[in-house]
Enzyme design. Sequence first.
Site, PDB file in Angstrom:
ATOM      1  N   SER A  40       0.854  -1.188   0.000  1.00  0.00           N
ATOM      2  CA  SER A  40       0.000   0.000   0.000  1.00  0.00           C
ATOM      3  C   SER A  40       0.887   1.233   0.000  1.00  0.00           C
ATOM      4  CB  SER A  40      -0.910  -0.004   1.240  1.00  0.00           C
ATOM      5  OG  SER A  40      -1.691   1.172   1.287  1.00  0.00           O
ATOM      6  N   GLY A  61      -4.617  10.249 -22.129  1.00  0.00           N
ATOM      7  CA  GLY A  61      -4.736   9.341 -23.253  1.00  0.00           C
ATOM      8  C   GLY A  61      -3.787   9.765 -24.354  1.00  0.00           C
ATOM      9  N   ASN A  81      -3.184  13.562 -25.727  1.00  0.00           N
ATOM     10  CA  ASN A  81      -1.907  14.217 -25.427  1.00  0.00           C
ATOM     11  C   ASN A  81      -1.158  14.614 -26.700  1.00  0.00           C
ATOM     12  OD1 ASN A  81      -2.416  13.858 -22.712  1.00  0.00           O
ATOM     13  ND2 ASN A  81      -1.059  12.095 -22.496  1.00  0.00           N
ATOM     14  N   PHE A  94      -4.945   0.606 -15.961  1.00  0.00           N
ATOM     15  CA  PHE A  94      -5.684   1.213 -17.065  1.00  0.00           C
ATOM     16  C   PHE A  94      -6.976   0.447 -17.332  1.00  0.00           C
ATOM     17  CE2 PHE A  94      -6.510   1.959 -21.636  1.00  0.00           C
ATOM     18  CZ  PHE A  94      -6.559   3.350 -21.627  1.00  0.00           C
ATOM     19  N   ASN A 118      10.045   3.355 -27.123  1.00  0.00           N
ATOM     20  CA  ASN A 118      11.080   3.675 -26.141  1.00  0.00           C
ATOM     21  C   ASN A 118      12.066   2.513 -26.066  1.00  0.00           C
ATOM     22  OD1 ASN A 118      10.028   1.709 -24.327  1.00  0.00           O
ATOM     23  ND2 ASN A 118       8.780   3.222 -23.252  1.00  0.00           N
ATOM     24  N   THR A 120      13.343   6.255 -28.221  1.00  0.00           N
ATOM     25  CA  THR A 120      13.545   7.294 -27.214  1.00  0.00           C
ATOM     26  C   THR A 120      14.211   6.698 -25.978  1.00  0.00           C
ATOM     27  OG1 THR A 120      11.302   6.983 -26.331  1.00  0.00           O
ATOM     28  CG2 THR A 120      11.601   8.649 -28.041  1.00  0.00           C
ATOM     29  N   LEU A 121      15.071   7.487 -25.354  1.00  0.00           N
ATOM     30  CA  LEU A 121      15.892   7.013 -24.232  1.00  0.00           C
ATOM     31  C   LEU A 121      15.694   7.858 -22.983  1.00  0.00           C
ATOM     32  CD1 LEU A 121      19.202   6.539 -26.269  1.00  0.00           C
ATOM     33  CD2 LEU A 121      17.491   4.782 -25.776  1.00  0.00           C
ATOM     34  N   GLY A 177       6.379  11.119 -23.583  1.00  0.00           N
ATOM     35  CA  GLY A 177       6.484  10.400 -24.847  1.00  0.00           C
ATOM     36  C   GLY A 177       5.502  10.913 -25.884  1.00  0.00           C
ATOM     37  N   ASP A 178       4.308  11.267 -25.433  1.00  0.00           N
ATOM     38  CA  ASP A 178       3.305  11.808 -26.350  1.00  0.00           C
ATOM     39  C   ASP A 178       3.719  13.183 -26.867  1.00  0.00           C
ATOM     40  OD1 ASP A 178       1.707   9.545 -25.942  1.00  0.00           O
ATOM     41  OD2 ASP A 178       0.720  10.452 -24.222  1.00  0.00           O
TER      42      ASP A 178
END
Length: 300
Positions: free
Chosen positions: A36, A48, A52, A116, A191, A219-220, A251-252
């Site tokens: 928790s 979303g 984005n 999700f 990624n 992408t890094l 990322g978006d």
Amino acid sequence: MSAVICGSLAFDTIMSFQGRFSEQILPDQLHILNVSFLVPALRREFGGCAGNIAYGLKQLGGRPLPMATVGSDGAEYVARLQGLGISTEFIREVADSYTAQAMIMTDRDNNQITAFHPGAMMQAHTVQVTARSDIALGIISPDGRDAMLQHAEQFKAANIPFVFDPGQGLPMFDGKELAHFVELATWVTVNDYEARLLSDRTGLSCAELSKRVQGLIVTLGAEGCEVWVAGEKTVVPPVTAADVLDPTGCGDAFRAALLFGLEKGWPLLKCAGLGNRVGAHKIASRGGQNYTLDIDQISR
């Protein structure tokens, strides 16, 4: 010209955990995991991938056409997009369903755990891609499985070049399906983790994958990105963020910049450089759709 952005529209519930996940999860006790996390900070954002990316592309001066489905609770999101001047002609409401919901928890090292609920997104295949004179290109970002499969075929049939951006949806597909996506796509972006998974499932290295499309971008994060063209790799250096507040939507934001550059006819290296700058700008604000770009400064 416009870009069709296939993907999810979702409400994001974002929680901040002030500790580290690694300090709370015992590796030798994973078989009886019961943890928790106390999250003093909580907020709800519009999110979303399609939302984005559309937001970022609009910020850059592009013309996004998000293609997605929302539930009976999605009127607020549709109104927001319209208020931003983003077309909602390809957004459909699915009755008796909730709009997709993402519950995102971030720790102090910017690691994330996400739950999700796809909701209406699972009906995204009911909206179809068709040829139109004002559509220059598109992108397939994480969406319902059927939608991703069908939209790829529809882009190809309509002769619309598109970016394959499987993201979190990549595990839904086997190697044969992923190889077919690559065959249909014009560009691929993932990624570093997704790149390894894509290579494992297809049996193709990044160099080999890049020979099947016009370019592959990996992408890094804080390390920048790799641009693979015809089997050759070029590393595009990172841009240091003014502040690191929230990685949600970075990322978006990168992909919005990628689409903007591709529509302008830029080489991939220039597109990736803009993506790094926009991503660094976005991470200095909370949520995926709360940043404002200074176009003159960001495009240098």
